[in-house]
Design a protein around this motif. Structure first.
Motif, PDB file in Angstrom:
ATOM      1  N   VAL A  25       0.857  -1.190   0.000  1.00 58.71           N
ATOM      2  CA  VAL A  25       0.000   0.000   0.000  1.00 58.71           C
ATOM      3  C   VAL A  25       0.894   1.241   0.000  1.00 58.71           C
ATOM      4  N   ASN A  26       1.909   1.239   0.850  1.00 61.79           N
ATOM      5  CA  ASN A  26       2.806   2.399   0.930  1.00 61.79           C
ATOM      6  C   ASN A  26       3.666   2.548  -0.326  1.00 61.79           C
ATOM      7  N   VAL A  27       4.065   1.430  -0.895  1.00 59.27           N
ATOM      8  CA  VAL A  27       4.834   1.479  -2.144  1.00 59.27           C
ATOM      9  C   VAL A  27       3.977   2.087  -3.254  1.00 59.27           C
ATOM     10  N   ASN A  28       2.745   1.605  -3.388  1.00 60.36           N
ATOM     11  CA  ASN A  28       1.865   2.122  -4.439  1.00 60.36           C
ATOM     12  C   ASN A  28       1.562   3.614  -4.240  1.00 60.36           C
ATOM     13  N   ARG A  29       1.416   4.001  -2.977  1.00 60.53           N
ATOM     14  CA  ARG A  29       1.170   5.417  -2.666  1.00 60.53           C
ATOM     15  C   ARG A  29       2.370   6.267  -3.113  1.00 60.53           C
ATOM     16  N   PHE A 244      15.102  -4.272  -0.033  1.00 56.97           N
ATOM     17  CA  PHE A 244      15.522  -3.003   0.570  1.00 56.97           C
ATOM     18  C   PHE A 244      15.701  -3.161   2.079  1.00 56.97           C
ATOM     19  N   ASP A 245      15.961  -4.410   2.486  1.00 56.76           N
ATOM     20  CA  ASP A 245      16.085  -4.690   3.919  1.00 56.76           C
ATOM     21  C   ASP A 245      17.518  -4.634   4.433  1.00 56.76           C
ATOM     22  N   ALA A 246      18.457  -4.155   3.591  1.00 57.21           N
ATOM     23  CA  ALA A 246      19.793  -3.829   4.106  1.00 57.21           C
ATOM     24  C   ALA A 246      19.798  -2.398   4.652  1.00 57.21           C
ATOM     25  N   HIS A 247      18.624  -1.745   4.644  1.00 52.63           N
ATOM     26  CA  HIS A 247      18.497  -0.396   5.203  1.00 52.63           C
ATOM     27  C   HIS A 247      18.798  -0.428   6.704  1.00 52.63           C
ATOM     28  N   GLU A 248      19.468   0.599   7.196  1.00 52.72           N
ATOM     29  CA  GLU A 248      19.896   0.585   8.611  1.00 52.72           C
ATOM     30  C   GLU A 248      18.727   0.484   9.595  1.00 52.72           C
ATOM     31  N   ASN A 249      17.550   0.905   9.199  1.00 49.56           N
ATOM     32  CA  ASN A 249      16.409   0.869  10.120  1.00 49.56           C
ATOM     33  C   ASN A 249      15.450  -0.297   9.861  1.00 49.56           C
ATOM     34  N   ASP A 250      15.837  -1.210   8.980  1.00 55.70           N
ATOM     35  CA  ASP A 250      14.909  -2.297   8.665  1.00 55.70           C
ATOM     36  C   ASP A 250      14.678  -3.184   9.899  1.00 55.70           C
ATOM     37  N   PRO A 251      13.413  -3.491  10.195  1.00 57.91           N
ATOM     38  CA  PRO A 251      13.131  -4.278  11.407  1.00 57.91           C
ATOM     39  C   PRO A 251      13.419  -5.770  11.274  1.00 57.91           C
ATOM     40  N   VAL A 252      13.588  -6.273  10.053  1.00 57.92           N
ATOM     41  CA  VAL A 252      13.813  -7.709   9.856  1.00 57.92           C
ATOM     42  C   VAL A 252      15.283  -7.969   9.533  1.00 57.92           C
ATOM     43  N   SER A 256      23.625  -1.263   6.959  1.00 54.29           N
ATOM     44  CA  SER A 256      24.001   0.127   7.236  1.00 54.29           C
ATOM     45  C   SER A 256      23.546   1.074   6.132  1.00 54.29           C
ATOM     46  N   LEU A 257      22.773   0.570   5.174  1.00 57.06           N
ATOM     47  CA  LEU A 257      22.418   1.430   4.049  1.00 57.06           C
ATOM     48  C   LEU A 257      21.325   2.423   4.443  1.00 57.06           C
ATOM     49  N   GLN A 258      21.401   3.594   3.824  1.00 56.33           N
ATOM     50  CA  GLN A 258      20.336   4.584   3.955  1.00 56.33           C
ATOM     51  C   GLN A 258      19.632   4.646   2.607  1.00 56.33           C
ATOM     52  N   SER A 259      18.457   5.239   2.607  1.00 60.16           N
ATOM     53  CA  SER A 259      17.627   5.206   1.398  1.00 60.16           C
ATOM     54  C   SER A 259      18.390   5.678   0.167  1.00 60.16           C
ATOM     55  N   GLU A 260      19.195   6.755   0.302  1.00 61.40           N
ATOM     56  CA  GLU A 260      19.870   7.304  -0.874  1.00 61.40           C
ATOM     57  C   GLU A 260      20.935   6.366  -1.448  1.00 61.40           C
ATOM     58  N   GLY A 288      12.267  -5.810   2.419  1.00 58.94           N
ATOM     59  CA  GLY A 288      12.206  -4.385   2.793  1.00 58.94           C
ATOM     60  C   GLY A 288      10.959  -4.219   3.642  1.00 58.94           C
ATOM     61  N   TYR A 289      11.156  -4.015   4.944  1.00 63.81           N
ATOM     62  CA  TYR A 289      10.023  -4.141   5.869  1.00 63.81           C
ATOM     63  C   TYR A 289       9.743  -2.899   6.694  1.00 63.81           C
ATOM     64  N   HIS A 290      10.546  -1.861   6.486  1.00 66.78           N
ATOM     65  CA  HIS A 290      10.261  -0.612   7.182  1.00 66.78           C
ATOM     66  C   HIS A 290       9.246   0.153   6.349  1.00 66.78           C
ATOM     67  N   LEU A 291       8.123   0.468   6.959  1.00 63.83           N
ATOM     68  CA  LEU A 291       7.002   0.972   6.164  1.00 63.83           C
ATOM     69  C   LEU A 291       7.233   2.359   5.566  1.00 63.83           C
ATOM     70  N   GLU A 292       8.185   3.125   6.098  1.00 63.55           N
ATOM     71  CA  GLU A 292       8.515   4.408   5.441  1.00 63.55           C
ATOM     72  C   GLU A 292       9.797   4.311   4.606  1.00 63.55           C
ATOM     73  N   HIS A 293      10.786   3.625   5.154  1.00 67.05           N
ATOM     74  CA  HIS A 293      12.054   3.573   4.416  1.00 67.05           C
ATOM     75  C   HIS A 293      11.977   2.677   3.175  1.00 67.05           C
ATOM     76  N   LEU A 294      11.069   1.713   3.170  1.00 63.55           N
ATOM     77  CA  LEU A 294      10.916   0.885   1.956  1.00 63.55           C
ATOM     78  C   LEU A 294      10.503   1.741   0.753  1.00 63.55           C
ATOM     79  N   PRO A 295       9.383   2.475   0.820  1.00 62.88           N
ATOM     80  CA  PRO A 295       9.035   3.302  -0.350  1.00 62.88           C
ATOM     81  C   PRO A 295      10.078   4.360  -0.678  1.00 62.88           C
ATOM     82  N   GLU A 296      10.703   4.930   0.353  1.00 62.68           N
ATOM     83  CA  GLU A 296      11.742   5.950   0.140  1.00 62.68           C
ATOM     84  C   GLU A 296      12.948   5.354  -0.601  1.00 62.68           C
TER      85      GLU A 296
END
Ligand code: ZN
Length: 308
Positions: A25-29, A244-252, A256-260, A288-296
């Motif tokens: 849903v967040n990705v589509n948004r 996208f779950d190598a993002h530093e804030n991913d809960p699963v 150390s990656l950031q969105s950029e 990719g399981y962080h609901l804001e950082h995934l779409p970002e």
């Protein structure tokens, strides 16, 4: 760019599971808000056929999965949940990947992104695993082969090792697999010495990295090893398991990656495809399981694709 997105992926109801409806849903948004839906070509496509699925999965497993979905069976494996809408979602996800491959091979476009769920790279030939039901990227690679692609390269930068994909092509020298992943970590596979067997020896490349690995080292290792392999392998098409779950804030997952950083990664892989296979690149959403950082992160990934 071809863009595959659908509300049908919201029918795969997993309840409070991290691989949840809100992800898509967040990705589509985001795709709407950032103008991707307006900017991209949106093909009509069909669910993968049984024939397409059977190139990668056993008939027995496909029957079992279909029954589980009809029964809305719930947890069918320690991490994997199935509901009544899961069959339609999983076959539509694999179908998106196959349709993207077909159109890219025909030259309708060079790049495609499939905003799909459930993810696929842990799914085995005969079993679901790790949130995955059908191995969409493997089904797509087999489809590409059936359409005449001689060599398909699958790159997997999801933070988890794509064990299902590796297993699919372990003995197949025509489909190369390069995976960078946190190690030791779920699912436990993906050591450097896992390189394929027989004629396919050397066509699997694993890049295990520790939990402390920084973004620069992650991206450098991915680029160096993939470029070295691609030179020798000479792919006709590149498929990307884009987690996208190598993002530093991913809960699963989490590294150390950031969105950029996914902008750089997207730009790099688009350039790799240009260098080796006339730009032909099909990217599929995996984890990719962080609901804001995934779409970002995904937005950054797509910006990277078109930056050149
Ligand atoms: Zn993952």
């Amino acid at each position: 760019m071809l863009l595959y997105h659908s509300e049908i992926f919201e029918k795969h109801d997993t309840g409070t599971h991290p691989e949840c409806i809100a992800r898509i849903v967040n990705v589509n948004r985001m795709l709407e808000k950032q103008g991707w839906i307006e900017r991209c070509t949106k093909p009509n496509w069909m669910a993968a056929t049984l024939e397409q699925c059977k190139r990668n999965h056993t008939e027995k497993y496909l029957d079992q999965l279909h029954r589980w979905c009809e029964e809305s069976a719930g947890r069918v494996e320690s991490d994997t949940v199935v509901s009544s809408g899961s069959w339609d979602a999983a076959t539509l996800a694999a179908g998106a990947a196959c349709d993207a491959v077909r159109r890219v091979c025909r030259g309708e476009d060079t790049q495609a992104f499939c905003a799909v769920r459930p993810p696929g790279h842990h799914a085995l030939r005969d079993a679901p695993m790790g949130f995955c039901l059908l191995n969409s990227v493997s089904i797509a690679a087999q489809h590409a082969r059936s359409l005449g692609c001689e060599k398909v390269l699958i790159v997997d930068w999801d933070v988890h090792h794509g064990n299902g994909t590796q297993a699919s092509f372990w003995e197949d020298p025509t489909v190369g697999f390069v995976s960078i992943h946190r190690f030791p970590f779920y699912p436990g596979t993906g050591r450097v010495d896992e390189t394929g067997t027989g004629d396919a020896l050397g066509t699997t490349v694993n890049i295990p990295v520790s939990a402390q690995t920084g973004p620069k080292s992650f991206l450098d290792q991915l680029a160096t090893q993939t470029e070295k392999f691609a030179k020798k392998f000479k792919p006709d098409l590149i498929l990307l398991s884009a987690g996208f779950d190598a993002h530093e804030n991913d809960p699963v997952g989490g590294l150390s990656l950031q969105s950029e950083h996914y902008f750089e990664a997207g730009k790099w892989i688009a350039a790799l495809a240009k260098e080796h296979c006339q730009g032909r690149l099909v990217s599929l959403l995996e984890g990719g399981y962080h609901l804001e950082h995934l779409p970002e992160s995904l937005d950054a990934h797509l910006r990277g694709f078109i930056s050149d």
